[in-house]
Design an enzyme around this catalytic site. Sequence first.
Site, PDB file in Angstrom:
ATOM      1  N   LYS A   1       0.827  -1.207   0.000  1.00 28.32           N
ATOM      2  CA  LYS A   1       0.000   0.000   0.000  1.00 28.32           C
ATOM      3  C   LYS A   1       0.864   1.260   0.000  1.00 28.32           C
ATOM      4  CE  LYS A   1      -3.594   0.099   2.751  1.00 28.32           C
ATOM      5  NZ  LYS A   1      -4.432   0.247   3.967  1.00 28.32           N
TER       6      LYS A   1
ATOM      7  N   GLU B   1      -3.737 -12.092  14.455  1.00 27.51           N
ATOM      8  CA  GLU B   1      -3.335 -10.689  14.344  1.00 27.51           C
ATOM      9  C   GLU B   1      -4.485  -9.790  14.777  1.00 27.51           C
ATOM     10  OE1 GLU B   1      -0.293  -9.289  11.287  1.00 27.51           O
ATOM     11  OE2 GLU B   1      -2.140  -8.400  10.510  1.00 27.51           O
TER      12      GLU B   1
END
Length: 559
Positions: A210, A367
């Site tokens: 990103k 996560e």
Amino acid sequence: MTTPIDPTETTAWEKLSELELHMDPDLRRWFEQDPQRAERLSFTAADLFVDLSKNLVTDDIVAALLDLAQEVKLTERRDAMFAGERINVTENRSVLHTALRRPKGMTPELVVDGQNVDEDVHATLDKVYAFAEKVRSGEWTGVTGKRIETVVNIGIGGSDLGPVMVYEALQPYVQEGLECRFISNIDPTDVAESTRGLDAETTLFIVASKTFTTLETLTNARLTKAWLLENLEKAGVISGEAQHADAVAKHFVAVSTALDKVADFGIDPENAFGFWDWVGGRYSVDSAIGTVLAIAIGPANFADLLAGFHAMDEHFRTTELEKNVPALMGLLNVWNVDFLEAETHAVLPYSQYLHRFPAYLQQLTMESNGKSVRWDGAPVTCLTGEVFWGEPGTNGQHAFYQLIHQGTRVVPADFIAFAEPAHPLKDGDADVHELFLANFFAQTAALAFGKTADEVRAEGTEESVVPARVFDGDKPTTSIMAPALTPSVLGQLIALYEHITFVQGVVWGIDSFDQWGVELGKQLAQQITPAVAGHTEALEAQDPSTQGLIRYYRTHRQG
């Protein structure tokens, strides 16, 4: 910032504690006394059939779990997520992975902070689909005019685990003559092995980052760029900086929003596909991160994948909690973790194509919910998270099922299977898929009901061996079945676990959408790199253990 409700101070938690204290798990007896148990605890969600009846719950426990969901305001937080409220509070972001699969033309349109999210999503999708069709048709070629035969996706974490898992799961849908490979590890072995045997003239690289700053991804991107140029030069098809630039532009595209950095690398910004800060990496496989998948399986199948995601989203968004499969499974996980003290959770797909699904779920769940503080910064008040793991059946039966069956730990397990095989093969007159599914059905029955000492004796077993062959049973399992492993069904499975994870996070009062625990190791690695390279002052700044390890490395490194 809203303050999360402490689940341990709710009336429902107190009731659950009391029920656990007096519970005498006996699935044999429960099923014998309640012939409707399986029917009552089985549910459908889109194309999935989910049997929860072999979990260690009674009707009273289920009712108390549903009360817990109401007391922690699960539905309100769910609705806030779908509406685009900034429920990722530590990063002050919306959580809108569900917007990635909203169909075009859905009403009302989703507008967040004045931005039409639907228009943004479909503009990117259209761009991805157009590019995918160019590659698939041969319109997009390498620098020498040859069509692309191999696509190499370079990413890490969510930019890798999701695409790898889906590519493996949907192998029957991959275009013939097209192969995808995946590079993620900064270990140079990954690049070396992933490029082995490739033809540089027919290879396309997708760099997925990103910010276009991810250390591992950009290191591997530079290594593959050097590999490309070296091999094209060896083949005598390019020479000189101008041709280098043209080669990179034809053989590299990006999934990124950092267009300046993309251009600096040599990728045409027109060939960069973006996504948004409200898409977390582990929730991004259905965004432009899936560009490699749109190329591999085609836009139509990718659209079916998105439709499957959306079908589960709608089930979770609109179904009452009593029949809401992600909500029920998330609440069951809370029960298993906080009341039965389960530390791990096995995911056992009876499908070889899903062999990477447990690894994908490791990132999604661990996560997301591996947190020890609530979203308001206060410490959690109960156990959170589970260690997710698993392998396909029947391989796992010959490896670790022993511990699940006869070990001393509670290991809840999700079994996943499909009615239709991808390859309907026969061994003589025997249908191999039926043999395969017989194992699926047998394992959940064995875990639930076990085998008594009297049943073992009735088989003629020597008395001294009887205890070793007794199976206590009462091992909690969930069975998930679907007609076939299609793109739509895979999307449903992924979204199911996304929402299960969300439900658990809401109950525990944690922010399931940040991942600050990932950052410290990255920072330390950058600080330690000079010491590894031989900088004396940097080495002396490390702790004694790290110094010793680095010295061992430098002594034994011969290159």
